[in-house]
Write a protein that holds these residues in place. Structure first.
Motif, short mmCIF file in Angstrom:
data_model
loop_
_atom_site.label_atom_id
_atom_site.label_comp_id
_atom_site.label_asym_id
_atom_site.label_seq_id
_atom_site.Cartn_x
_atom_site.Cartn_y
_atom_site.Cartn_z
N MET A 76 7.38 -21.09 -46.39
CA MET A 76 5.96 -20.44 -46.40
C MET A 76 5.66 -21.12 -44.98
O MET A 76 5.79 -22.30 -44.58
CB MET A 76 5.09 -21.00 -47.39
CG MET A 76 3.72 -20.76 -47.16
SD MET A 76 2.56 -21.39 -48.54
CE MET A 76 3.32 -21.04 -49.95
N GLN A 88 0.04 -18.70 -43.82
CA GLN A 88 0.08 -18.45 -45.37
C GLN A 88 -0.42 -19.44 -46.05
O GLN A 88 -1.20 -19.32 -47.28
CB GLN A 88 1.53 -17.87 -45.97
CG GLN A 88 1.62 -17.34 -47.25
CD GLN A 88 0.61 -16.28 -47.46
OE1 GLN A 88 0.68 -15.15 -46.74
NE2 GLN A 88 -0.28 -16.19 -48.38
N ALA A 89 0.06 -20.67 -45.89
CA ALA A 89 -0.63 -21.77 -46.66
C ALA A 89 -1.98 -21.77 -46.53
O ALA A 89 -2.59 -22.29 -47.32
CB ALA A 89 0.28 -23.19 -46.40
N THR A 141 -4.05 -19.43 -45.60
CA THR A 141 -4.90 -18.48 -46.37
C THR A 141 -4.98 -18.61 -48.12
O THR A 141 -5.74 -18.39 -48.43
CB THR A 141 -4.07 -17.20 -46.12
OG1 THR A 141 -4.02 -17.10 -44.73
CG2 THR A 141 -4.68 -16.21 -46.71
N ASN A 142 -3.89 -19.35 -48.48
CA ASN A 142 -3.80 -19.72 -49.86
C ASN A 142 -4.82 -20.78 -50.28
O ASN A 142 -5.46 -20.72 -51.25
CB ASN A 142 -2.41 -20.16 -50.33
CG ASN A 142 -1.40 -19.03 -50.44
OD1 ASN A 142 -1.64 -18.08 -50.53
ND2 ASN A 142 -0.06 -19.47 -50.38
N LYS A 167 -8.29 -19.18 -50.34
CA LYS A 167 -8.55 -18.35 -51.77
C LYS A 167 -8.73 -19.44 -52.72
O LYS A 167 -9.53 -19.24 -53.47
CB LYS A 167 -7.31 -17.49 -51.86
CG LYS A 167 -7.28 -16.45 -50.80
CD LYS A 167 -5.85 -15.30 -51.25
CE LYS A 167 -5.86 -14.35 -50.08
NZ LYS A 167 -4.83 -13.47 -50.26
N SER A 168 -7.99 -20.55 -52.66
CA SER A 168 -8.36 -21.38 -53.90
C SER A 168 -9.22 -22.42 -53.95
O SER A 168 -9.94 -22.84 -55.06
CB SER A 168 -6.88 -22.16 -54.23
OG SER A 168 -6.68 -22.90 -53.08
#
Length: 112
Positions: free
Chosen positions: A1, A5-6, A8-9, A12-13
């Motif tokens: 990853m 991307q990390a 963005t994750n 979202k969380s």
């Protein structure tokens, strides 16, 4: 990853609406992420422009809308950086739109 991307994750969380101690309204999130075995302290925030001067303004943007806007900021503007502490990492900042409102936003990951 990869780092984008990390982040963005994490957005979202971890993102939640927040009234900051200064009276500003917006969203904030933070957490630890790991990319290729390297740990980072990551954070994001989006502050509603004008919310301190006019407390009657309310947040119209949903978590999904502001998450998408912050993810776009990561895609478009994430850069490697050396912070004032001497630590290294990544940062993106700028104005974003969500829910018909403007936010001053930033996303960063500081290497631990």
């Amino acid at each position: 990853m990869e780092i984008g991307q990390a982040l963005t994750n994490m957005i979202k969380s971890e993102l939640e609406s927040k009234v900051f101690s200064t009276g500003l309204q917006g969203f904030h999130g933070c957490g630890k992420i790991t990319v290729e075995g390297v740990r980072y302290q990551a954070s994001c925030q989006a502050v509603l422009v004008g919310s301190k001067d006019d407390p009657s303004i309310s947040l119209l943007a949903s978590l999904e809308e502001i998450s998408a806007a912050l993810a776009g900021l990561v895609v478009d503007g994430l850069q490697a950086r050396r912070f004032s502490t001497g630590r290294t990492g990544f940062r993106a900042d700028g104005k974003v739109q969500a829910g018909g409102q403007r936010f001053q936003a930033s996303v960063q990951a500081v290497r631990l």
